[in-house]
Design an enzyme around this catalytic site. Structure first.
Site, PDB file in Angstrom:
ATOM      1  N   TYR A   1      33.890 -51.366 -67.834  1.00 28.92           N
ATOM      2  CA  TYR A   1      34.061 -51.920 -66.479  1.00 28.92           C
ATOM      3  C   TYR A   1      34.650 -50.846 -65.554  1.00 28.92           C
ATOM      4  CZ  TYR A   1      35.891 -54.872 -62.711  1.00 28.92           C
ATOM      5  OH  TYR A   1      36.182 -55.422 -61.482  1.00 28.92           O
TER       6      TYR A   1
ATOM      7  N   LYS B   1      32.982 -49.298 -62.047  1.00 34.51           N
ATOM      8  CA  LYS B   1      33.574 -49.375 -60.703  1.00 34.51           C
ATOM      9  C   LYS B   1      33.831 -47.978 -60.126  1.00 34.51           C
ATOM     10  CE  LYS B   1      33.516 -53.801 -60.027  1.00 34.51           C
ATOM     11  NZ  LYS B   1      32.749 -54.416 -58.939  1.00 34.51           N
TER      12      LYS B   1
HETATM   13  N1  LIG Z   1      39.009 -61.163 -59.676  1.00 35.60           N
HETATM   14  C1  LIG Z   1      39.635 -59.992 -59.735  1.00 35.60           C
HETATM   15  O1  LIG Z   1      40.820 -59.911 -60.096  1.00 35.60           O
HETATM   16  C2  LIG Z   1      38.913 -58.723 -59.338  1.00 35.60           C
HETATM   17  C3  LIG Z   1      39.631 -57.518 -59.350  1.00 35.60           C
HETATM   18  C4  LIG Z   1      38.991 -56.344 -58.968  1.00 35.60           C
HETATM   19  C5  LIG Z   1      37.668 -56.381 -58.567  1.00 35.60           C
HETATM   20  N2  LIG Z   1      36.987 -57.557 -58.585  1.00 35.60           N
HETATM   21  C6  LIG Z   1      35.582 -57.511 -58.172  1.00 35.60           C
HETATM   22  O2  LIG Z   1      35.361 -58.508 -57.191  1.00 35.60           O
HETATM   23  C7  LIG Z   1      33.984 -58.924 -57.230  1.00 35.60           C
HETATM   24  C8  LIG Z   1      33.922 -60.439 -57.273  1.00 35.60           C
HETATM   25  O3  LIG Z   1      34.542 -60.868 -58.478  1.00 35.60           O
HETATM   26  P1  LIG Z   1      35.180 -62.316 -58.671  1.00 35.60           P
HETATM   27  O4  LIG Z   1      36.575 -62.105 -59.123  1.00 35.60           O
HETATM   28  O5  LIG Z   1      34.903 -63.170 -57.504  1.00 35.60           O
HETATM   29  O6  LIG Z   1      34.359 -62.786 -59.954  1.00 35.60           O
HETATM   30  P2  LIG Z   1      33.499 -64.101 -60.240  1.00 35.60           P
HETATM   31  O7  LIG Z   1      34.235 -65.296 -59.779  1.00 35.60           O
HETATM   32  O8  LIG Z   1      33.111 -63.987 -61.661  1.00 35.60           O
HETATM   33  O9  LIG Z   1      32.239 -63.906 -59.289  1.00 35.60           O
HETATM   34  C9  LIG Z   1      31.285 -62.900 -59.533  1.00 35.60           C
HETATM   35  C10 LIG Z   1      30.041 -63.226 -58.750  1.00 35.60           C
HETATM   36  O10 LIG Z   1      29.032 -62.287 -59.127  1.00 35.60           O
HETATM   37  C11 LIG Z   1      27.884 -63.027 -59.574  1.00 35.60           C
HETATM   38  N3  LIG Z   1      27.100 -62.350 -60.583  1.00 35.60           N
HETATM   39  C12 LIG Z   1      27.515 -61.789 -61.746  1.00 35.60           C
HETATM   40  N4  LIG Z   1      26.475 -61.350 -62.447  1.00 35.60           N
HETATM   41  C13 LIG Z   1      25.361 -61.662 -61.736  1.00 35.60           C
HETATM   42  C14 LIG Z   1      23.969 -61.486 -61.965  1.00 35.60           C
HETATM   43  N5  LIG Z   1      23.486 -60.917 -63.069  1.00 35.60           N
HETATM   44  N6  LIG Z   1      23.117 -61.919 -61.007  1.00 35.60           N
HETATM   45  C15 LIG Z   1      23.566 -62.507 -59.893  1.00 35.60           C
HETATM   46  N7  LIG Z   1      24.874 -62.723 -59.626  1.00 35.60           N
HETATM   47  C16 LIG Z   1      25.752 -62.290 -60.550  1.00 35.60           C
HETATM   48  C17 LIG Z   1      28.481 -64.299 -60.163  1.00 35.60           C
HETATM   49  O11 LIG Z   1      27.476 -65.274 -60.341  1.00 35.60           O
HETATM   50  P3  LIG Z   1      27.675 -66.443 -61.450  1.00 35.60           P
HETATM   51  O12 LIG Z   1      28.642 -67.419 -60.853  1.00 35.60           O
HETATM   52  O13 LIG Z   1      26.308 -66.980 -61.629  1.00 35.60           O
HETATM   53  O14 LIG Z   1      28.218 -65.779 -62.677  1.00 35.60           O
HETATM   54  C18 LIG Z   1      29.504 -64.626 -59.084  1.00 35.60           C
HETATM   55  O15 LIG Z   1      28.905 -65.188 -57.970  1.00 35.60           O
HETATM   56  C19 LIG Z   1      33.382 -58.250 -58.462  1.00 35.60           C
HETATM   57  O16 LIG Z   1      32.646 -57.123 -58.084  1.00 35.60           O
HETATM   58  C20 LIG Z   1      34.605 -57.838 -59.264  1.00 35.60           C
HETATM   59  O17 LIG Z   1      34.344 -56.736 -60.119  1.00 35.60           O
HETATM   60  C21 LIG Z   1      37.568 -58.726 -58.955  1.00 35.60           C
END
Ligand SMILES: NC(=O)c1ccc[n+]([C@@H]2O[C@H](COP(=O)([O-])OP(=O)(O)OC[C@H]3O[C@@H](n4cnc5c(N)ncnc54)[C@H](OP(=O)(O)O)[C@@H]3O)[C@@H](O)[C@H]2O)c1
Length: 233
Positions: A135, A139
């Protein structure tokens, strides 16, 4: 009116950013991996203009999505938010790196491009074998793409955001950072005209510029990464 597309906006930070962009008066388009998820999200945000469906781990679906975005665009801002965390190296590569690359190089360049990175990119490395990608690597590569695109598209404001560790499906229940703040910077970069947003090649955390991993500004590594990714174009 600002026209915004957010990938992975059926849930988590993308969904929240979509709601906030609508509140800011933007025309917002969602993206989800299937029609059912898209419909459910659209129904939960009054004022959404429409949406797109594609599984970003499937290159053919990503290419089809690029065509649909070109037909439905141009967009003022695209937030590349979709991401996976606990996954195989191949899926990490396809969703976190290759899809944003293909959706940037094959879609009419908007006025603003925002890539959702992570503080964890600082533990990543490049170059590395794709079948050992973590991961953090994914990133780092995404953040390197951001700086490369900021030079390739000087007419566009291209930036990356660390949302913090927040409570989503990915972040888990015990995440310490504030969820609202986690979505705020992406929305600000997409919709605000404050001078601090009209910049390029920057990495932000909570609306403040931060220093990324040193490779993010390493142009020869960026070129190497672009060359590697161009094989899929
Ligand atoms: N949460 C944290 O603490 C955190 C920290 C640092 C960075 N981030 C980054 O923030 C961004 C959003 O993350 P989040 O925390 O909101 O996570 P999340 O709730 O898991 O949401 C991720 C989103 O990406 C979609 N996605 C994943 N794989 C996909 C695929 N193959 N095709 C289409 N859509 C896909 C998911 O769809 P589904 O619902 O269908 O799975 C969901 O809508 C990501 O890039 C993550 O790396 C998050």
């Amino acid at each position: 009116m600002t026209k915004v597309l957010i990938t992975g906006s059926n849930d988590g930070l993308g969904f929240l950013a979509a709601k906030r962009c609508v509140e800011e008066g933007a025309q917002v388009f969602l993206h989800a991996r299937n029609q059912e998820k898209l419909d459910r999200a659209v129904a939960q945000i009054p004022g959404i203009k429409g949406g797109f469906v594609a599984d970003l781990s499937d290159i053919r679906q990503v290419q089809k999505l690029a065509d649909q975005l070109n037909n439905g665009g141009p967009f003022d801002a695209i937030i590349h938010n979709a991401g996976v965390y606990q996954s195989t190296s191949e899926e990490l590569f396809r969703v976190n790196v290759l899809a944003p690359y293909l959706l940037t190089t094959n879609v009419t360049t908007p006025k603003r491009l925002i890539y959702v990175s992570s503080q964890m990119h600082k533990g990543g490395s490049f170059p590395k074998s794709i079948n050992q990608l973590t991961y953090s690597d994914s990133k780092l590569w995404l953040t390197m793409l951001m700086t490369s695109f900021s030079m390739q598209f000087p007419e566009c404001y291209v930036n990356a955001v660390d949302p913090g560790w927040v409570s989503t499906k990915m972040g888990g229940k015990g995440a310490p950072d504030d969820l609202d703040q986690g979505a705020e910077t992406q929305v600000w970069l997409a919709t605000s005209n404050e001078p601090e947003t009209l910049v390029s090649g920057k990495y932000f955390y909570h609306k403040k510029e931060q220093a990324p991993h040193s490779d993010v500004h390493n142009t020869s590594k960026q070129e190497e990464l672009i060359e590697l990714l161009s094989e899929w174009n």
